[in-house]
Write a protein that holds these residues in place. Structure first.
Motif, PDB file in Angstrom:
ATOM      1  N   UNK A  84       0.927  -1.335   0.100  1.00 52.34           N
ATOM      2  CA  UNK A  84       0.000  -0.025   0.072  1.00 52.34           C
ATOM      3  C   UNK A  84       0.987   1.061   0.070  1.00 52.34           C
ATOM      4  N   UNK A  85       2.032   1.428   0.514  1.00 56.44           N
ATOM      5  CA  UNK A  85       2.864   2.313   0.730  1.00 56.44           C
ATOM      6  C   UNK A  85       3.488   2.591  -0.894  1.00 56.44           C
ATOM      7  N   UNK A  86       3.605   1.494  -1.402  1.00 57.55           N
ATOM      8  CA  UNK A  86       4.253   1.745  -2.920  1.00 57.55           C
ATOM      9  C   UNK A  86       3.261   2.409  -3.808  1.00 57.55           C
ATOM     10  N   UNK A  87       1.754   1.968  -3.746  1.00 57.66           N
ATOM     11  CA  UNK A  87       0.647   2.272  -4.115  1.00 57.66           C
ATOM     12  C   UNK A  87       0.425   3.667  -3.861  1.00 57.66           C
ATOM     13  N   UNK A  88       0.161   4.226  -2.619  1.00 60.97           N
ATOM     14  CA  UNK A  88       0.133   5.465  -2.110  1.00 60.97           C
ATOM     15  C   UNK A  88       1.237   6.364  -2.873  1.00 60.97           C
ATOM     16  N   UNK A  89       2.309   6.158  -3.114  1.00 60.47           N
ATOM     17  CA  UNK A  89       3.396   6.728  -3.597  1.00 60.47           C
ATOM     18  C   UNK A  89       3.196   6.966  -5.188  1.00 60.47           C
ATOM     19  N   UNK A  90       2.781   5.966  -5.752  1.00 58.90           N
ATOM     20  CA  UNK A  90       2.662   5.845  -7.255  1.00 58.90           C
ATOM     21  C   UNK A  90       1.320   6.747  -7.764  1.00 58.90           C
ATOM     22  N   UNK A  91       0.210   6.550  -6.757  1.00 59.65           N
ATOM     23  CA  UNK A  91      -0.854   7.559  -7.065  1.00 59.65           C
ATOM     24  C   UNK A  91      -0.467   8.928  -7.069  1.00 59.65           C
ATOM     25  N   UNK A  92       0.056   9.419  -5.988  1.00 59.40           N
ATOM     26  CA  UNK A  92       0.197  10.697  -5.503  1.00 59.40           C
ATOM     27  C   UNK A  92       1.511  11.290  -6.740  1.00 59.40           C
ATOM     28  N   UNK A  93       2.488  10.443  -7.121  1.00 59.88           N
ATOM     29  CA  UNK A  93       3.271  10.878  -8.165  1.00 59.88           C
ATOM     30  C   UNK A  93       2.462  11.199  -9.517  1.00 59.88           C
ATOM     31  N   UNK A  94       1.692  10.097  -9.742  1.00 56.50           N
ATOM     32  CA  UNK A  94       0.558  10.199 -11.039  1.00 56.50           C
ATOM     33  C   UNK A  94      -0.101  11.528 -11.064  1.00 56.50           C
ATOM     34  N   UNK A  95      -0.511  11.817 -10.043  1.00 56.12           N
ATOM     35  CA  UNK A  95      -1.487  13.027  -9.687  1.00 56.12           C
ATOM     36  C   UNK A  95      -0.748  14.256  -9.922  1.00 56.12           C
ATOM     37  N   UNK A  96       0.265  14.303  -9.003  1.00 53.92           N
ATOM     38  CA  UNK A  96       1.043  15.430  -9.190  1.00 53.92           C
ATOM     39  C   UNK A  96       1.541  15.995 -10.471  1.00 53.92           C
ATOM     40  N   UNK A  97       1.984  14.833 -11.277  1.00 53.28           N
ATOM     41  CA  UNK A  97       2.469  15.038 -12.540  1.00 53.28           C
ATOM     42  C   UNK A  97       1.513  15.705 -13.389  1.00 53.28           C
ATOM     43  N   UNK A  98       0.157  15.329 -13.204  1.00 55.73           N
ATOM     44  CA  UNK A  98      -1.045  15.722 -14.004  1.00 55.73           C
ATOM     45  C   UNK A  98      -1.101  17.171 -13.520  1.00 55.73           C
ATOM     46  N   UNK A  99      -1.413  17.258 -12.266  1.00 59.22           N
ATOM     47  CA  UNK A  99      -1.759  18.672 -11.599  1.00 59.22           C
ATOM     48  C   UNK A  99      -0.834  19.779 -11.842  1.00 59.22           C
ATOM     49  N   UNK A 100       0.637  19.486 -12.328  1.00 55.10           N
ATOM     50  CA  UNK A 100       1.661  20.444 -12.721  1.00 55.10           C
ATOM     51  C   UNK A 100       1.064  20.985 -14.056  1.00 55.10           C
ATOM     52  N   UNK A 101       0.296  20.179 -14.814  1.00 54.27           N
ATOM     53  CA  UNK A 101       0.161  20.619 -16.058  1.00 54.27           C
ATOM     54  C   UNK A 101      -1.330  21.185 -16.314  1.00 54.27           C
ATOM     55  N   UNK A 102      -1.976  21.453 -15.200  1.00 61.68           N
ATOM     56  CA  UNK A 102      -3.654  21.781 -15.306  1.00 61.68           C
ATOM     57  C   UNK A 102      -3.357  23.299 -15.164  1.00 61.68           C
ATOM     58  N   UNK A 103      -4.248  23.916 -15.935  1.00 62.17           N
ATOM     59  CA  UNK A 103      -4.419  25.217 -15.858  1.00 62.17           C
ATOM     60  C   UNK A 103      -5.410  25.669 -14.837  1.00 62.17           C
ATOM     61  N   UNK A 104      -5.457  27.048 -14.501  1.00 59.24           N
ATOM     62  CA  UNK A 104      -6.490  27.516 -13.423  1.00 59.24           C
ATOM     63  C   UNK A 104      -7.996  27.308 -14.184  1.00 59.24           C
TER      64      UNK A 104
END
Lengths: 165, 165
Positions: free
Chosen positions: B99-119
């Motif tokens: 679960x710790x591994x999955x937690x990290x992977x989900x959050x990294x994936x989300x952060x990468x998407x969030x970095x590209x999203x405009x206001x």
């Protein structure tokens, strides 16, 4: 674009204010669920009592008045008991009924102020940051504090909901 | 004014994203504090186990991918165990390490998407609201969901920190 962005900013500020108010409401609802004596129990063995967390959350919200430059704290006496001292360190603390009243008064006072604040004011610095520091760290604004306080309330709401009343 | 308001909107979006990331970081730090077996304990007598809450928070974050139209869930199998079922209802659940591994992977994936999203994208509707409903309720946007998820994470972080490991 000007109007749209202005509307966007207003909308987000409203959303953050709504989130804060919703957390207040959760806490209020929790403290209206049982008889007052139930809140004298610890939320879990050897942890904070529910009544302490109510005082703590009230003191934290009360502190927003000076922090946002809206006036003096309404109940400065709460600071020593609920911010500077751990639970059970001080023998005599206000009653649940008294704290529930203070909690409502603080929140109503804050809401009345918040209703008059513009988006620009929300994005301006709070009183704990100097003008010079704010130039370097513009995220140290009032809205950021409100986001943080909302998160803090939810942190303790999660704990309160463990209470076996 | 156009630039200022645009900057304001960007700044608030950044603040909300930072608050979400800070809550993730708190949870990560908590699950790195002790040996894995400590998290098999309940956070308080007869309450959820810490490991269950880790799975729960991972499943909730994973759900943001389809909700924001960013793709399919990475670990759809978590839903049945950690969203639809209470703790201990299902005998075999993933290990803490998994679960710790999955937690990290989900959050990294989300952060990468969030970095590209405009206001503008943040203030657009999420996939659980129709275009018609969104016209009537424009606060049902992605940013509002992220505020709600941040508050939800803190709710459980407060509970996790009660664990006597």
């Amino acid at each position: 674009m000007d109007n749209q962005n202005s509307n966007h900013t207003e909308r987000i500020v409203t959303q953050v204010k709504n989130a804060w108010a919703a957390q207040n409401k959760n806490v209020t609802a929790f403290f209206n669920k049982y008889e007052d004596e139930a809140y004298l129990k610890e939320i879990a063995p050897d942890k904070n009592r529910a009544v302490y967390l109510l005082g703590h959350l009230t003191a934290v919200n009360d502190n927003l008045l000076p922090l946002f430059g809206l006036g003096e704290k309404l109940y400065p006496e709460l600071e020593e008991i609920f911010l500077k001292s751990a639970d059970k360190a001080i023998a005599h603390i206000p009653t649940v009924a008294d704290l529930k009243q203070k909690w409502e008064t603080v929140n109503t006072t804050l809401s009345n102020h918040f209703d008059k604040m513009t988006a620009d004011e929300w994005l301006d610095r709070h009183t704990a940051v100097s003008a010079e520091d704010f130039k370097l760290e513009p995220t140290r604004n009032k809205l950021n504090v409100l986001i943080g306080r909302t998160i803090h309330q939810s942190y303790h709401a999660g704990q309160l909901n463990l209470l076996d009343a």
